[in-house]
Scaffold this motif. Structure first.
Motif, PDB file in Angstrom:
ATOM      1  N   MET A   1      44.018  18.445  -4.598  1.00  0.00           N
ATOM      2  CA  MET A   1      42.974  18.829  -5.521  1.00  0.00           C
ATOM      3  C   MET A   1      41.693  19.136  -4.759  1.00  0.00           C
ATOM      4  O   MET A   1      41.448  18.594  -3.697  1.00  0.00           O
ATOM      5  CB  MET A   1      42.707  17.705  -6.521  1.00  0.00           C
ATOM      6  CG  MET A   1      43.821  17.447  -7.496  1.00  0.00           C
ATOM      7  SD  MET A   1      44.032  18.844  -8.575  1.00  0.00           S
ATOM      8  CE  MET A   1      45.757  18.697  -8.906  1.00  0.00           C
ATOM      9  N   ASN A   2      40.877  19.956  -5.332  1.00  0.00           N
ATOM     10  CA  ASN A   2      39.655  20.401  -4.689  1.00  0.00           C
ATOM     11  C   ASN A   2      38.459  19.652  -5.272  1.00  0.00           C
ATOM     12  O   ASN A   2      38.164  19.789  -6.452  1.00  0.00           O
ATOM     13  CB  ASN A   2      39.509  21.909  -4.901  1.00  0.00           C
ATOM     14  CG  ASN A   2      38.398  22.501  -4.089  1.00  0.00           C
ATOM     15  OD1 ASN A   2      37.849  21.861  -3.218  1.00  0.00           O
ATOM     16  ND2 ASN A   2      38.068  23.734  -4.379  1.00  0.00           N
ATOM     17  N   ASN A   3      37.775  18.846  -4.458  1.00  0.00           N
ATOM     18  CA  ASN A   3      36.564  18.125  -4.866  1.00  0.00           C
ATOM     19  C   ASN A   3      35.444  18.480  -3.907  1.00  0.00           C
ATOM     20  O   ASN A   3      35.644  18.481  -2.693  1.00  0.00           O
ATOM     21  CB  ASN A   3      36.788  16.607  -4.832  1.00  0.00           C
ATOM     22  CG  ASN A   3      37.803  16.145  -5.835  1.00  0.00           C
ATOM     23  OD1 ASN A   3      37.996  16.754  -6.870  1.00  0.00           O
ATOM     24  ND2 ASN A   3      38.459  15.051  -5.529  1.00  0.00           N
ATOM     25  N   GLU A   4      34.251  18.742  -4.455  1.00  0.00           N
ATOM     26  CA  GLU A   4      33.097  19.073  -3.622  1.00  0.00           C
ATOM     27  C   GLU A   4      31.840  18.460  -4.223  1.00  0.00           C
ATOM     28  O   GLU A   4      31.715  18.352  -5.441  1.00  0.00           O
ATOM     29  CB  GLU A   4      32.903  20.590  -3.537  1.00  0.00           C
ATOM     30  CG  GLU A   4      34.023  21.324  -2.851  1.00  0.00           C
ATOM     31  CD  GLU A   4      33.766  22.815  -2.772  1.00  0.00           C
ATOM     32  OE1 GLU A   4      32.586  23.210  -2.619  1.00  0.00           O
ATOM     33  OE2 GLU A   4      34.729  23.577  -2.882  1.00  0.00           O
ATOM     34  N   LEU A   5      30.893  18.083  -3.355  1.00  0.00           N
ATOM     35  CA  LEU A   5      29.560  17.622  -3.749  1.00  0.00           C
ATOM     36  C   LEU A   5      28.546  18.350  -2.895  1.00  0.00           C
ATOM     37  O   LEU A   5      28.756  18.541  -1.702  1.00  0.00           O
ATOM     38  CB  LEU A   5      29.399  16.118  -3.504  1.00  0.00           C
ATOM     39  CG  LEU A   5      30.023  15.157  -4.483  1.00  0.00           C
ATOM     40  CD1 LEU A   5      29.852  13.737  -3.981  1.00  0.00           C
ATOM     41  CD2 LEU A   5      29.409  15.300  -5.854  1.00  0.00           C
ATOM     42  N   GLY A  15      28.636  18.452  -8.502  1.00  0.00           N
ATOM     43  CA  GLY A  15      29.990  18.103  -8.119  1.00  0.00           C
ATOM     44  C   GLY A  15      30.966  19.016  -8.820  1.00  0.00           C
ATOM     45  O   GLY A  15      30.782  19.353  -9.993  1.00  0.00           O
ATOM     46  N   TYR A  16      31.983  19.433  -8.085  1.00  0.00           N
ATOM     47  CA  TYR A  16      33.029  20.286  -8.650  1.00  0.00           C
ATOM     48  C   TYR A  16      34.372  19.622  -8.391  1.00  0.00           C
ATOM     49  O   TYR A  16      34.622  19.119  -7.288  1.00  0.00           O
ATOM     50  CB  TYR A  16      33.010  21.672  -8.005  1.00  0.00           C
ATOM     51  CG  TYR A  16      34.180  22.528  -8.411  1.00  0.00           C
ATOM     52  CD1 TYR A  16      34.178  23.183  -9.632  1.00  0.00           C
ATOM     53  CD2 TYR A  16      35.292  22.660  -7.591  1.00  0.00           C
ATOM     54  CE1 TYR A  16      35.267  23.963 -10.023  1.00  0.00           C
ATOM     55  CE2 TYR A  16      36.373  23.426  -7.969  1.00  0.00           C
ATOM     56  CZ  TYR A  16      36.355  24.076  -9.187  1.00  0.00           C
ATOM     57  OH  TYR A  16      37.419  24.829  -9.582  1.00  0.00           O
ATOM     58  N   SER A  59      28.011   6.517  -5.957  1.00  0.00           N
ATOM     59  CA  SER A  59      29.075   6.449  -6.962  1.00  0.00           C
ATOM     60  C   SER A  59      29.841   7.772  -7.014  1.00  0.00           C
ATOM     61  O   SER A  59      31.074   7.793  -7.082  1.00  0.00           O
ATOM     62  CB  SER A  59      28.475   6.132  -8.326  1.00  0.00           C
ATOM     63  OG  SER A  59      29.452   6.168  -9.322  1.00  0.00           O
ATOM     64  N   ALA A  60      29.110   8.880  -6.950  1.00  0.00           N
ATOM     65  CA  ALA A  60      29.740  10.201  -6.971  1.00  0.00           C
ATOM     66  C   ALA A  60      30.596  10.413  -5.725  1.00  0.00           C
ATOM     67  O   ALA A  60      31.711  10.935  -5.816  1.00  0.00           O
ATOM     68  CB  ALA A  60      28.675  11.286  -7.074  1.00  0.00           C
ATOM     69  N   GLU A  61      30.088  10.007  -4.563  1.00  0.00           N
ATOM     70  CA  GLU A  61      30.856  10.166  -3.331  1.00  0.00           C
ATOM     71  C   GLU A  61      32.160   9.383  -3.390  1.00  0.00           C
ATOM     72  O   GLU A  61      33.196   9.839  -2.919  1.00  0.00           O
ATOM     73  CB  GLU A  61      30.030   9.729  -2.125  1.00  0.00           C
ATOM     74  CG  GLU A  61      28.931  10.704  -1.768  1.00  0.00           C
ATOM     75  CD  GLU A  61      28.046  10.232  -0.632  1.00  0.00           C
ATOM     76  OE1 GLU A  61      28.099   9.024  -0.274  1.00  0.00           O
ATOM     77  OE2 GLU A  61      27.288  11.059  -0.105  1.00  0.00           O
ATOM     78  N   ARG A  62      32.113   8.188  -3.971  1.00  0.00           N
ATOM     79  CA  ARG A  62      33.339   7.398  -4.095  1.00  0.00           C
ATOM     80  C   ARG A  62      34.311   8.019  -5.098  1.00  0.00           C
ATOM     81  O   ARG A  62      35.517   8.071  -4.855  1.00  0.00           O
ATOM     82  CB  ARG A  62      33.009   5.962  -4.492  1.00  0.00           C
ATOM     83  CG  ARG A  62      32.443   5.153  -3.342  1.00  0.00           C
ATOM     84  CD  ARG A  62      32.375   3.686  -3.670  1.00  0.00           C
ATOM     85  NE  ARG A  62      31.517   3.376  -4.801  1.00  0.00           N
ATOM     86  CZ  ARG A  62      30.218   3.100  -4.710  1.00  0.00           C
ATOM     87  NH1 ARG A  62      29.625   3.092  -3.550  1.00  0.00           N
ATOM     88  NH2 ARG A  62      29.526   2.823  -5.794  1.00  0.00           N
ATOM     89  N   MET A  63      33.798   8.494  -6.228  1.00  0.00           N
ATOM     90  CA  MET A  63      34.681   9.085  -7.245  1.00  0.00           C
ATOM     91  C   MET A  63      35.315  10.381  -6.747  1.00  0.00           C
ATOM     92  O   MET A  63      36.506  10.613  -6.951  1.00  0.00           O
ATOM     93  CB  MET A  63      33.925   9.344  -8.545  1.00  0.00           C
ATOM     94  CG  MET A  63      33.595   8.088  -9.309  1.00  0.00           C
ATOM     95  SD  MET A  63      32.865   8.435 -10.896  1.00  0.00           S
ATOM     96  CE  MET A  63      34.341   8.633 -11.875  1.00  0.00           C
TER      97      MET A  63
END
Length: 76
Positions: A1-5, A15-16, A59-63
């Motif tokens: 999956m593609n996750n970006e901040l 965040g995407y 929190s966002a970096e962990r999620m």
């Protein structure tokens, strides 16, 4: 999956994600994260972009399981 901040504007990150489970968790638990865009291919949800308060960076970096990109978005 593609996750970006990445850094968005003063006081916010973006965040995407394309991960359906992560999208559900964010919608359930992070009511103060604003949905900026929903991405569809045909009639199917492909990804979601969120606006995240900078106070919740860790929190966002962990999620999202990524580190936030601190580079400025500048045109070359």
């Amino acid at each position: 999956m593609n996750n970006e901040l990445w850094k968005f504007e003063t006081g916010f990150l973006c965040g995407y994600t394309e991960d359906r489970d992560l999208i559900r968790r964010i919608k359930r638990y992070k009511r103060d994260w604003i949905i900026l865009a929903d991405y569809f291919k045909g009639n199917r949800l492909v990804g979601v972009q969120f606006k995240i308060p900078i106070e919740q960076r860790r929190s966002a970096e962990r999620m999202f399981n990524v580190k936030a990109d601190n580079r400025e978005n500048k045109a070359i």
